[in-house]
Design an enzyme around this catalytic site. Structure first.
Site, mmCIF file in Angstrom:
data_model
loop_
_atom_site.group_PDB
_atom_site.id
_atom_site.type_symbol
_atom_site.label_atom_id
_atom_site.label_comp_id
_atom_site.label_asym_id
_atom_site.label_seq_id
_atom_site.Cartn_x
_atom_site.Cartn_y
_atom_site.Cartn_z
ATOM 1 N N HIS A 18 0.816 -1.244 0.062
ATOM 2 C CA HIS A 18 0.057 0.040 -0.070
ATOM 3 C C HIS A 18 0.848 1.380 -0.003
ATOM 4 O O HIS A 18 0.424 2.219 0.613
ATOM 5 C CB HIS A 18 -0.814 0.105 1.353
ATOM 6 C CG HIS A 18 -1.990 -0.658 0.927
ATOM 7 N ND1 HIS A 18 -3.033 -0.509 -0.133
ATOM 8 C CD2 HIS A 18 -2.686 -1.779 1.779
ATOM 9 C CE1 HIS A 18 -4.174 -1.364 -0.098
ATOM 10 N NE2 HIS A 18 -3.965 -2.239 1.056
ATOM 11 N N HIS A 84 -6.988 -3.050 -4.973
ATOM 12 C CA HIS A 84 -6.655 -1.840 -5.058
ATOM 13 C C HIS A 84 -5.738 -1.549 -6.483
ATOM 14 O O HIS A 84 -6.058 -0.933 -7.306
ATOM 15 C CB HIS A 84 -5.609 -1.200 -3.954
ATOM 16 C CG HIS A 84 -6.531 -0.928 -2.847
ATOM 17 N ND1 HIS A 84 -6.743 0.534 -2.407
ATOM 18 C CD2 HIS A 84 -6.995 -1.884 -1.955
ATOM 19 C CE1 HIS A 84 -7.499 0.509 -1.402
ATOM 20 N NE2 HIS A 84 -7.650 -0.865 -1.138
#
Length: 314
Positions: A18, A84
């Site tokens: 991330h 994502h």
């Protein structure tokens, strides 16, 4: 704990990064320091997906990952697609077309206009036939007072990814400024990985298993082979890919895989969870104050970016 046999290749599974480049560098240093150097140089490294969003340095994370095969040519690197990354890929126009010949925009109705308005889907340049996850990813979710949830741009918290490429959140310019090698990396992410002859430490000693790595997991109520087929074909006709995007329905190990001594390893869930052969390695969950973790097989050792090591940087 039994000794690691020379023929047992190290398998290292790394959780959701991330955009936290500094955590990734520290974790890699600690992995090098806490493993046998000759075994580390030949290890299978499986990244469990979600390289972007939340943290500040998506561009640096992707540069780091792209460079690994040249710096460690005897390692095998697997880069899984996370939910994502799916949104990022959809916005950049990198997803393969639906297998059924449909257009992405046909799926918008399936999700519903209420969700489109509530989540502030992207409506800028190029949205006309974008997969809805691309529109969600680049959209603008308003923060509501009293909810306790603060979004960084969209429901995906994608604003830091845009900013890492020096453009504002929701800007169509992102598709122009992301380098070609980054686009190639994102387009080539695998949706599932299968590996035979993986050894794992158990109460009975080391045993040989098959390993399947998938970002979220497998549903209980559908044949695993059917789910594998969808993942291997990169079928984008499905609006919600539960093996990559769901949580509760894919948390547990399907019974058929338990019977086959198969390891299922995932990230995604924002937790570190070890239940026999079901491994969920996402202790950080993209939170700044939580560690980035990895698991080493066969020993089942957990290594974190926050571990203190005297090893050198990559």
């Amino acid at each position: 704990m039994s000794e690691l046999r020379d023929e047992h290749r190290l398998v290292i599974c790394i959780g959701d990064i991330h955009g936290y480049y500094s955590k990734l560098k520290n974790l890699w240093r600690n992995l090098k320091f806490q493993t046998n150097p000759s075994q580390f140089k030949k290890a299978l490294i499986i990244f469990l997906g979600d390289y972007c969003d939340k943290g500040p340095d998506t561009n640096k994370v992707i540069d780091f990952l792209i460079d690994l095969p040249s710096k460690y040519p005897n390692q095998k690197h697997v880069f899984l697609l996370g939910n994502h990354d799916f949104g990022f890929s959809a916005f950049l126009g990198l997803l393969p077309p639906p297998c059924d010949g449909s257009e992405f925009k046909e799926g918008w109705k399936e999700i519903g206009v209420c969700n489109e308005e509530n989540e502030g889907w992207y409506c800028g340049e190029g949205y006309e036939n974008m997969h809805f996850h691309g529109r969600r990813w680049a959209g603008m979710k308003l923060n509501k007072e009293g909810t306790g949830t603060q979004y960084k741009g969209s429901v995906y918290n994608a604003a830091p990814t845009f900013e890492s490429y020096q453009v504002p959140h929701g800007s169509a310019e992102l598709r122009k400024v992301v380098p070609d090698d980054h686009k190639k990396f994102i387009a080539n992410l695998v949706w599932v990985h299968e590996e035979d002859n993986v050894w794992i430490e158990s109460a009975e000693g080391q045993k040989k298993c098959k390993l399947i790595a998938v970002h979220a997991g497998f549903q209980q109520n559908k044949p695993v082979e059917m789910q594998l087929k969808l993942l291997k074909s990169k079928d984008t006709s499905k609006q919600w890919l539960k093996c990559i995007q769901d949580k509760d329905s894919v948390w547990d190990m399907p019974e058929e895989l338990k019977e086959q001594s198969t390891i299922v390893v995932s990230g995604h869930h924002g937790k570190l969870h070890i239940d026999e052969l079901r491994l969920i390695i996402d202790e950080g969950g993209g939170r700044q104050n939580k560690p980035l973790a990895a698991i080493i097989l066969p020993s089942m050792k957990i290594v974190r970016d926050t571990d203190f090591s005297d090893g050198n940087q990559i």
